[in-house]
Motif scaffolding. Sequence first.
Motif, short mmCIF file in Angstrom:
data_model
loop_
_atom_site.label_atom_id
_atom_site.label_comp_id
_atom_site.label_asym_id
_atom_site.label_seq_id
_atom_site.Cartn_x
_atom_site.Cartn_y
_atom_site.Cartn_z
N PRO A 299 37.13 33.95 53.07
CA PRO A 299 36.19 34.93 52.37
C PRO A 299 36.73 35.68 50.91
O PRO A 299 37.97 36.10 51.10
CB PRO A 299 35.84 36.36 53.41
CG PRO A 299 37.10 36.24 54.42
CD PRO A 299 37.68 34.65 54.12
N VAL A 300 35.84 35.62 49.95
CA VAL A 300 36.33 35.96 48.74
C VAL A 300 35.46 36.76 48.22
O VAL A 300 34.29 36.34 47.81
CB VAL A 300 36.82 34.79 47.57
CG1 VAL A 300 37.22 35.24 46.35
CG2 VAL A 300 37.89 33.83 48.46
N GLU A 301 35.67 37.96 47.72
CA GLU A 301 34.73 38.91 47.26
C GLU A 301 34.71 38.90 45.89
O GLU A 301 35.71 38.99 45.23
CB GLU A 301 35.05 40.39 47.89
CG GLU A 301 33.96 41.48 47.35
CD GLU A 301 34.33 42.94 47.88
OE1 GLU A 301 33.46 43.69 47.32
OE2 GLU A 301 35.20 43.11 48.60
N LEU A 302 33.50 38.53 45.28
CA LEU A 302 33.19 38.15 43.73
C LEU A 302 33.08 39.72 43.08
O LEU A 302 32.27 40.50 43.57
CB LEU A 302 32.11 37.55 43.69
CG LEU A 302 32.00 35.96 44.22
CD1 LEU A 302 30.73 35.38 43.83
CD2 LEU A 302 33.24 35.14 43.64
N PRO A 303 33.82 39.80 42.17
CA PRO A 303 33.61 41.18 41.46
C PRO A 303 32.27 41.22 40.82
O PRO A 303 31.72 40.17 40.11
CB PRO A 303 34.87 41.14 40.25
CG PRO A 303 35.17 39.42 40.17
CD PRO A 303 34.81 38.93 41.49
N ALA A 304 31.82 42.35 41.09
CA ALA A 304 30.18 42.47 40.40
C ALA A 304 30.41 42.74 38.82
O ALA A 304 31.17 43.39 38.37
CB ALA A 304 29.83 43.93 40.91
N ALA A 305 29.29 42.16 38.11
CA ALA A 305 29.07 42.13 36.82
C ALA A 305 28.40 43.47 36.60
O ALA A 305 27.60 44.06 37.19
CB ALA A 305 28.36 41.07 36.16
N PRO A 306 28.57 43.95 35.26
CA PRO A 306 27.96 45.36 34.69
C PRO A 306 26.28 45.27 35.00
O PRO A 306 25.70 44.01 34.51
CB PRO A 306 28.64 45.68 33.45
CG PRO A 306 29.83 44.89 33.53
CD PRO A 306 29.64 43.45 34.24
N ILE A 384 31.15 31.68 41.15
CA ILE A 384 32.54 32.13 41.02
C ILE A 384 32.74 31.88 39.65
O ILE A 384 33.10 32.99 38.83
CB ILE A 384 33.50 31.21 41.79
CG1 ILE A 384 33.24 31.43 43.01
CG2 ILE A 384 34.95 31.61 41.20
CD1 ILE A 384 34.15 30.61 44.11
N GLU A 385 32.04 30.92 38.89
CA GLU A 385 32.25 30.91 37.51
C GLU A 385 31.59 32.07 36.58
O GLU A 385 32.19 32.55 35.65
CB GLU A 385 31.69 29.57 36.73
CG GLU A 385 31.74 29.16 35.57
CD GLU A 385 31.16 28.06 35.14
OE1 GLU A 385 30.35 27.90 34.38
OE2 GLU A 385 31.81 26.80 35.36
N ARG A 386 30.41 32.36 37.12
CA ARG A 386 29.74 33.48 36.42
C ARG A 386 30.65 34.66 36.54
O ARG A 386 30.61 35.67 35.75
CB ARG A 386 28.54 33.97 36.98
CG ARG A 386 27.38 32.76 36.61
CD ARG A 386 25.81 33.08 37.14
NE ARG A 386 25.63 33.31 38.38
CZ ARG A 386 25.37 32.36 39.29
NH1 ARG A 386 25.16 31.06 38.57
NH2 ARG A 386 25.15 32.56 40.59
#
Length: 562
Positions: A299-306, A384-386
Motif C-alpha cells: 500500500p502506497v498513500e498518494l500525496p493529495a494535490a491542493p 501516481i504520475e499525477r
Amino acid sequence: MRRIVDKNLVELLIQLRFTPSAKRLRQIEATEELIRSIDPDKQYPWEFVHFRITGFMPARSVQSYLIPGRQLLEDLRIFVTRLSTIACPRVDQLDEPIYRLGEVASRLGVSEKTVNRWRRCGLVARRFIFPDGKKRLGIRRGVLEGFMEAYPELVERASRFSRMDERQRREVIDLVVRFAANSKGSLSHVIRQVAQATGRSAETVRYTIKQYLRSHPEHPLARRASARSSVRDAQRVFELYKAGVPISQLVQRFARSRSSIYRLINQRRASALMARRINLVPSPEFADPAVREQILAEPVELPAAPDGLAEIPDALASSQLLPEYVRLLKQAQPIPAALEARLFRKYNCLKFMAVQCRSAIRLSNPAARLLGQAESYLAQADAIERALVAANLRLVVAIASKHAADPAQFADLVSKGNYALITAIQEFDYTKGLRFGKQAALAIAKEYARSSGKDIEISRRKAASIASAQIQLRQSADLAAIERARQSLTEVIQRELDERQQYVIINHFGLAATGIRRKGKTLQQIGQELGLSKERVRQIELVALQRLRKALGPEEFDLLTR
C-alpha cells in the motif's frame, strides 16, 4: 495471420533464417517430429523445445520456464509454416509423395476445413514447390500416416460426417427464415437456434445460409446478414458505452447480439491501448513474479494535490491565472525520499505489467480479461504520475522565475516546464538511488535552454561570420581521419554485435558494408523483414547502441548517430 506467442521461439525462427538450406530442412523435420510427441495437456521446458529443434541447448542467459502443450502445438505449427517458406524443397526431388490439403481431404472423405482443424491438433503442413512452380502448403505421406495412427477415432468420425441433401438443406433454410421473422436478435442468434432445433452444428447452418444468400441476394435475409457495423457505428457504440449506456440498450439500438456489442467495444479498447505510448524504466527485479506481486500489493498513500489545482489548465493561456496558480502550489507538500522511491518503483512496475498484458492481446479477438488488467495497471500508474507532478510543480515555478524576463514569458515558461516535468517523471531511473528533484531541475533547465535558443535573433553580421567559420571548418576537415573512423566503426560493429543487431544498426542508420552512409530504413520496415514488432526492433537497437558506446570512441560513435 496468427502469430507465434512464445517470444523465444520467435527469436529462434529469426536466427534459423540465416542457417544453410540443408540444415534448415533437417530442423523443419525435427520440429515435425517434436509436434507429433507433444501432449496438449502437459507443459514442456524451453530447453527441451530448443534442443529438439536445433540439437543443442539454448544460451544460459535465457531463464528456464514451462510452455503449455496446447500453445506450443499452435506455435510450432506456425513455426514450421514460416520456416518452410524460406526453405521450400521441390516435390519432384523428394522420396515420398506430397499431398496438397485438397488432396488429403479427398482421400479421407472430409472437407478442407476439417483438414485445417486437424492442423491445430498436430497434422503438420509446410510449403513445397509443386510442378507448376508455385509454393503451396503440403503434407508428407509419412506425416499423414502418423497422424491417422495417432488419432484414428478423430479421422473415422470425420469420415462418417453426413452431407445434407437438397431436402434437408431446404428445411434448414425455411427454419432460419421462420425464426428470423419472429426474432429481433442477430442472424448469428437465429443460426444457433436452428442448429439446436435440427441437431446440426452452427457452422453447418451458417454455411448453408451463406450459400443460399449468395445465389439469392434479393432475399430479406441478405440485407440482415450484411448489416455489419461500419467504423462510424463501432465508434458510436464505444462512445455510448463509455458514457454509461447499458449493453441491453446498445443491443436494441444497433440490432446486434450482446457478444457482437462486446466484441466491438473490446476491439476499440484494444486499439486505444495499442496506440498508447508507454514509457517506463525497466528493472531486473520486475522479472521475478514474487517481487512484482509484492510491489503491487504494497500500500502506497498518494500525496493529495491542493484543492482547485486541477481546474487550472496545464497550458496557462494568460498571466491572469498565475497568482492563483502560485498560491495553490504553496499548499503542496514535498514528497519524502523514502516515499518517492516507493512511488517510482510501483509506477514503473505497473507500466511493466501493462506492457506484458498488452503484448498478449490480439486485435482481432482481444480478451476482456487482459484488457481490464492492462487498463487497471495504467489507471493506477496515471494516478501516481499525477501525484508526482502535483508535488513538483513548485520546482517548475522556481526555475521559470529565474529565466523569465516578463510576466507573459513567465506563463509560457511554466507551461513548457510542466511538460518537461512529465517527461522527466516518465524517464527517471529510480534504481540509481538519486532524488528526482535534481534530474527534474536539469530536464526543465534544458527545455528552457532549447526554447530560448530558438527565440534569439542573430544579426546578419554575426550570422555571416558564423557561416564563414563553418565553411572554413568544413574545408579544413581531415578527410583521412573521417575515413579511418568509418573503417573503425565497421570493424567494431562486426566484432561487438551479433548478426541480428548488425542487421538492425546497418539498415536503420544506412551503413553499407564499407561504413558509408546511405538512406536508412525505418524500424517498422526492419521489423517486417525480421518478423518482429517495431518495439522489439527498437529494444534490439538500444542494446546494440549501448554496446557500441562502450566500444567506440567519441568520433566513431558521433559518425554513427549524427
